[in-house]
Design a protein around this motif. Sequence first.
Motif, PDB file in Angstrom:
ATOM      1  N   PRO A 163     -15.057  62.696 103.394  1.00  0.00           N
ATOM      2  CA  PRO A 163     -13.841  63.068 104.128  1.00  0.00           C
ATOM      3  C   PRO A 163     -13.410  64.499 103.820  1.00  0.00           C
ATOM      4  CG  PRO A 163     -13.351  61.464 102.402  1.00  0.00           C
ATOM      5  CD  PRO A 163     -14.824  61.651 102.405  1.00  0.00           C
ATOM      6  N   VAL A 200      -6.432  63.234 106.010  1.00  0.00           N
ATOM      7  CA  VAL A 200      -7.807  62.962 105.611  1.00  0.00           C
ATOM      8  C   VAL A 200      -8.594  62.745 106.903  1.00  0.00           C
ATOM      9  CG1 VAL A 200      -9.346  61.426 104.339  1.00  0.00           C
ATOM     10  CG2 VAL A 200      -7.040  61.896 103.455  1.00  0.00           C
ATOM     11  N   ARG A 230     -12.009  61.858 108.685  1.00  0.00           N
ATOM     12  CA  ARG A 230     -13.284  61.176 108.452  1.00  0.00           C
ATOM     13  C   ARG A 230     -14.154  61.345 109.695  1.00  0.00           C
ATOM     14  NH1 ARG A 230     -12.472  58.509 103.822  1.00  0.00           N
ATOM     15  NH2 ARG A 230     -10.351  57.834 103.351  1.00  0.00           N
ATOM     16  N   GLU A 258      -6.415  60.100 108.978  1.00  0.00           N
ATOM     17  CA  GLU A 258      -5.549  59.223 108.186  1.00  0.00           C
ATOM     18  C   GLU A 258      -4.674  60.119 107.325  1.00  0.00           C
ATOM     19  OE1 GLU A 258      -8.186  56.769 105.878  1.00  0.00           O
ATOM     20  OE2 GLU A 258      -9.198  55.980 107.660  1.00  0.00           O
ATOM     21  N   GLU A 262      -3.413  60.852 103.332  1.00  0.00           N
ATOM     22  CA  GLU A 262      -3.691  60.576 101.932  1.00  0.00           C
ATOM     23  C   GLU A 262      -2.646  59.577 101.434  1.00  0.00           C
ATOM     24  OE1 GLU A 262      -5.379  63.655  98.841  1.00  0.00           O
ATOM     25  OE2 GLU A 262      -3.191  63.791  98.916  1.00  0.00           O
ATOM     26  N   GLU A 310      -2.608  56.478 102.402  1.00  0.00           N
ATOM     27  CA  GLU A 310      -2.578  55.390 103.383  1.00  0.00           C
ATOM     28  C   GLU A 310      -3.982  55.131 103.924  1.00  0.00           C
ATOM     29  OE1 GLU A 310       0.476  55.318 106.436  1.00  0.00           O
ATOM     30  OE2 GLU A 310       1.538  56.928 105.390  1.00  0.00           O
ATOM     31  N   PRO A 311      -4.927  54.801 103.035  1.00  0.00           N
ATOM     32  CA  PRO A 311      -6.302  54.608 103.514  1.00  0.00           C
ATOM     33  C   PRO A 311      -6.387  53.482 104.535  1.00  0.00           C
ATOM     34  CG  PRO A 311      -6.052  53.816 101.251  1.00  0.00           C
ATOM     35  CD  PRO A 311      -4.770  54.516 101.624  1.00  0.00           C
ATOM     36  N   GLY A 312      -7.163  53.733 105.588  1.00  0.00           N
ATOM     37  CA  GLY A 312      -7.357  52.723 106.626  1.00  0.00           C
ATOM     38  C   GLY A 312      -6.318  52.720 107.726  1.00  0.00           C
TER      39      GLY A 312
END
Length: 149
Positions: free
Chosen positions: A19, A85, A87, A105, A107, A109-111
């Motif tokens: 990422p 982030v 990806r 996204e 940082e 708060e992944p997903g």
Amino acid sequence: MSIQAADRLPLPSVRWAEPCVIPVRWGDLDAMDHVNNTVYFRYFEEARVQLLAAAGIFDDAGRGSVLAQASCDFLKPVLYPATVVVRQGLVRIGRSSLEVEVTLELEGEPGVVYARGRYVMVGSDKATGKSMPWTEAEARRLEQMFSIS
């Protein structure tokens, strides 16, 4: 592989690159106090350029790349302060093209996807501006950049 709009990310079969983490700047905001829609494309651009540089695509002075297609679906507003982030997931490496799915996204708060898009890059000859096929080494390095499952 052709991906329909209903099959948008996340796709388990997509291979991901490392990422790209980018801090949101105050100047990225619009009058509504959230990141301006055009800036999302700048975040995608930064991630794309970092990926191509890491793959050594810019090492050949005669090699360039042209953005042939870019899209973005804006799902949630990004507010300041934040760190985004980006990806990138490999869809396809063609003779001279690279097709990539992108998600944005935050940082911490992944997903949680705030935006998703797609881009197609075409390798080009800087002198002529015409399409230039990837060398075997370039295609291998590009493929290696997308090693995270």
